[in-house]
Design a protein around this motif. Structure first.
Motif, mmCIF file in Angstrom:
data_model
loop_
_atom_site.group_PDB
_atom_site.id
_atom_site.type_symbol
_atom_site.label_atom_id
_atom_site.label_comp_id
_atom_site.label_asym_id
_atom_site.label_seq_id
_atom_site.Cartn_x
_atom_site.Cartn_y
_atom_site.Cartn_z
ATOM 1 N N GLN A 11 2.867 14.643 -8.742
ATOM 2 C CA GLN A 11 3.916 15.663 -8.767
ATOM 3 C C GLN A 11 4.393 15.923 -10.190
ATOM 4 O OE1 GLN A 11 7.163 14.706 -6.116
ATOM 5 N NE2 GLN A 11 6.588 16.393 -4.759
ATOM 6 N N ARG A 12 4.559 14.848 -10.966
ATOM 7 C CA ARG A 12 5.028 14.982 -12.336
ATOM 8 C C ARG A 12 4.000 15.739 -13.192
ATOM 9 N NH1 ARG A 12 5.525 9.943 -13.214
ATOM 10 N NH2 ARG A 12 7.506 9.711 -12.134
ATOM 11 N N LYS A 13 2.713 15.444 -12.980
ATOM 12 C CA LYS A 13 1.671 16.142 -13.731
ATOM 13 C C LYS A 13 1.636 17.628 -13.394
ATOM 14 C CE LYS A 13 -1.398 12.154 -14.292
ATOM 15 N NZ LYS A 13 -2.728 11.572 -13.902
ATOM 16 N N GLU A 14 1.757 17.948 -12.101
ATOM 17 C CA GLU A 14 1.749 19.357 -11.691
ATOM 18 C C GLU A 14 2.947 20.111 -12.264
ATOM 19 O OE1 GLU A 14 1.619 19.301 -7.478
ATOM 20 O OE2 GLU A 14 -0.489 18.660 -7.357
ATOM 21 N N ARG A 35 0.826 -1.200 0.000
ATOM 22 C CA ARG A 35 0.000 0.000 0.000
ATOM 23 C C ARG A 35 0.868 1.261 0.000
ATOM 24 N NH1 ARG A 35 -4.773 1.716 -1.782
ATOM 25 N NH2 ARG A 35 -5.530 3.499 -0.589
ATOM 26 N N ARG A 36 1.961 1.206 0.764
ATOM 27 C CA ARG A 36 2.878 2.353 0.825
ATOM 28 C C ARG A 36 3.510 2.616 -0.541
ATOM 29 N NH1 ARG A 36 5.742 0.587 4.727
ATOM 30 N NH2 ARG A 36 7.501 -0.241 3.536
ATOM 31 N N HIS A 37 3.920 1.552 -1.236
ATOM 32 C CA HIS A 37 4.510 1.700 -2.563
ATOM 33 C C HIS A 37 3.490 2.264 -3.558
ATOM 34 C CE1 HIS A 37 6.976 0.880 -6.060
ATOM 35 N NE2 HIS A 37 5.980 0.191 -6.596
ATOM 36 N N LEU A 38 2.239 1.798 -3.476
ATOM 37 C CA LEU A 38 1.198 2.285 -4.372
ATOM 38 C C LEU A 38 0.924 3.774 -4.142
ATOM 39 C CD1 LEU A 38 -0.951 1.607 -6.515
ATOM 40 C CD2 LEU A 38 -2.505 1.042 -4.638
ATOM 41 N N MET A 39 0.820 4.178 -2.864
ATOM 42 C CA MET A 39 0.578 5.587 -2.548
ATOM 43 C C MET A 39 1.753 6.462 -2.992
ATOM 44 S SD MET A 39 -2.414 5.929 -1.115
ATOM 45 C CE MET A 39 -2.361 7.398 -0.106
ATOM 46 N N PHE A 40 2.962 5.964 -2.828
ATOM 47 C CA PHE A 40 4.135 6.733 -3.237
ATOM 48 C C PHE A 40 4.162 6.904 -4.755
ATOM 49 C CE2 PHE A 40 8.622 6.902 -4.578
ATOM 50 C CZ PHE A 40 9.012 8.058 -3.915
ATOM 51 N N THR A 41 3.794 5.847 -5.493
ATOM 52 C CA THR A 41 3.763 5.928 -6.958
ATOM 53 C C THR A 41 2.739 6.950 -7.425
ATOM 54 O OG1 THR A 41 4.401 3.595 -7.054
ATOM 55 C CG2 THR A 41 3.522 4.574 -9.062
ATOM 56 N N ALA A 62 2.671 23.245 -14.921
ATOM 57 C CA ALA A 62 3.286 24.545 -14.642
ATOM 58 C C ALA A 62 4.266 24.943 -15.744
ATOM 59 C CB ALA A 62 3.996 24.492 -13.290
ATOM 60 N N LYS A 63 4.967 23.951 -16.295
ATOM 61 C CA LYS A 63 5.916 24.231 -17.369
ATOM 62 C C LYS A 63 5.188 24.681 -18.642
ATOM 63 C CE LYS A 63 10.044 22.138 -19.418
ATOM 64 N NZ LYS A 63 10.862 20.895 -19.515
ATOM 65 N N LYS A 64 4.075 24.006 -18.954
ATOM 66 C CA LYS A 64 3.299 24.392 -20.141
ATOM 67 C C LYS A 64 2.695 25.778 -19.973
ATOM 68 C CE LYS A 64 2.075 19.749 -21.741
ATOM 69 N NZ LYS A 64 0.955 18.778 -21.961
ATOM 70 N N LYS A 65 2.211 26.078 -18.764
ATOM 71 C CA LYS A 65 1.624 27.385 -18.498
ATOM 72 C C LYS A 65 2.665 28.492 -18.663
ATOM 73 C CE LYS A 65 -0.804 29.975 -14.896
ATOM 74 N NZ LYS A 65 -1.305 29.952 -13.490
#
Length: 349
Positions: free
Chosen positions: A74-77, A62-68, A81-84
């Motif tokens: 984070q990558r999407k955000e 569960r910890r590995h799934l939540m971390f993924t 921000a880079k596209k904006k």
């Protein structure tokens, strides 16, 4: 028991993935008013990212799934921000603010007061009267003797042989138990202009002594990261006998001028450009990186390079006046690591 555990572990992973997929489907089915399509209020789910540390989750899967999931968010955000920012810069056009300069170790260093201007009159006078003046005035041509410590092993011998193909008019001789104080007079009598000694420890080259003849100076370097030609990937063919060009980068201080002139005096004045070979001494963070390349012009703007080898890294330990004398020699500069603040170290070369 092991097989049963493996099956239970696999079913546990599938169950977690199925549960995560169900949660995502439920989140997608929830409307703007917080109700589902059937009008039923869904049960409250845990906010993501969670309000507690992921490391507190005891279940490893569960910890590995939540971390993924957290890393994906984070990558999407970051991408959004880079596209904006890119759209804003395109909209502003020429009025867009300049891109920020990234912070690096080099551009955050404390300015070194010993950096000199090559056109300074005092520097020009010192260089016109130093030990290398006869070379730069084209009164002498380099003749190099390359030798090793006593009883060298194969790796050190091969490095000497490959260095002799890089430096024109260089000769490899075995030490045969002679002390350097006896070798230097013999070199002077035979018109050698420089002496290179490669030391080793546990069959690995670990030091280099460069002595300019007949009156010095003598530099002692620590050698590391040695790679012979066979150990370099995608290397080119063996170098030809053409005189290579030489590039000296970032030798900007008083000490750096002396070291750079020592390296320059190893190579003849007129390089043969038809050979397209270049030897580079690049100083960065007080380390000197040596590389030997062959280049080719693919077009007016593109150049292809191919490393020929060998390669190694040098770190200056001391600079001594005159020829090698470990007992009574006078030192111009000695490396003292304990007296240097490593977080705000200045350029010494």
């Amino acid at each position: 028991m092991a097989k049963a555990g493996d099956k239970s572990g696999g079913s546990g992973k599938k169950g977690l993935k199925r549960k995560a997929a169900t949660e995502e489907a439920q989140e997608a089915a929830v409307g703007e008013d917080g109700t589902t399509e059937s009008g039923v209020q869904p049960p409250k789910t845990a906010a993501f990212p969670p309000g507690f540390s992921i490391s507190e989750i005891k279940n490893k899967q569960r910890r590995h799934l939540m971390f993924t999931r957290w890393k994906q968010q984070q990558r999407k955000e970051k991408l959004a921000a880079k596209k904006k920012l890119k759209k804003e810069r395109e909209a502003l056009g020429d009025k867009a603010p300049p891109k920020p300069v990234p912070k690096t170790i080099d551009n955050q260093r404390v300015y070194d007061e010993t950096i000199v201007d090559p056109n300074d009159e005092e520097v020009a006078y010192d260089e016109a009267t130093d030990e290398f003046a006869s070379y730069f005035n084209r009164q002498t041509s380099p003749k190099i003797l390359i030798t090793t410590s006593d009883r060298p092993h194969g790796r050190t011998v091969r490095l000497c042989e490959q260095l002799s193909t890089v430096i024109p008019n260089s000769h490899v001789y075995y030490r045969r138990g002679l002390a350097l104080k006896k070798i230097i007079p013999q070199c002077i009598s035979r018109d050698f202009t420089d002496l290179i000694v490669i030391n080793e420890d546990r069959k690995i080259p670990n030091g280099l002594i460069l002595s300019h003849l007949p009156s010095g100076p003598t530099a002692h370097f620590k050698m590391s990261s040695v790679r012979l030609r066979k150990e370099i990937k995608r290397r080119g063919k063996d170098p030809t006998e053409h005189i290579p060009e030489i590039i000296l980068n970032n030798f900007t201080t008083r000490l750096g001028h002396s070291i750079g002139r020592m390296f320059a005096s190893l190579f003849p004045h007129n390089p043969q450009f038809i050979g397209r070979q270049v030897a580079t001494f690049h100083n960065q963070r007080d380390y000197i990186f040596f590389r030997f390349h062959r280049y080719i012009f693919k077009s007016e703007k593109k150049v292809g390079i191919q490393e020929l080898g060998p390669r190694f890294t040098l770190k200056l330990r001391s600079l001594q006046k005159g020829t090698f004398d470990s007992k009574y020699g006078e030192y111009e500069w000695v490396h003292k690591p304990r007296e240097m603040d490593t977080s705000r170290r200045k350029f010494h070369l």
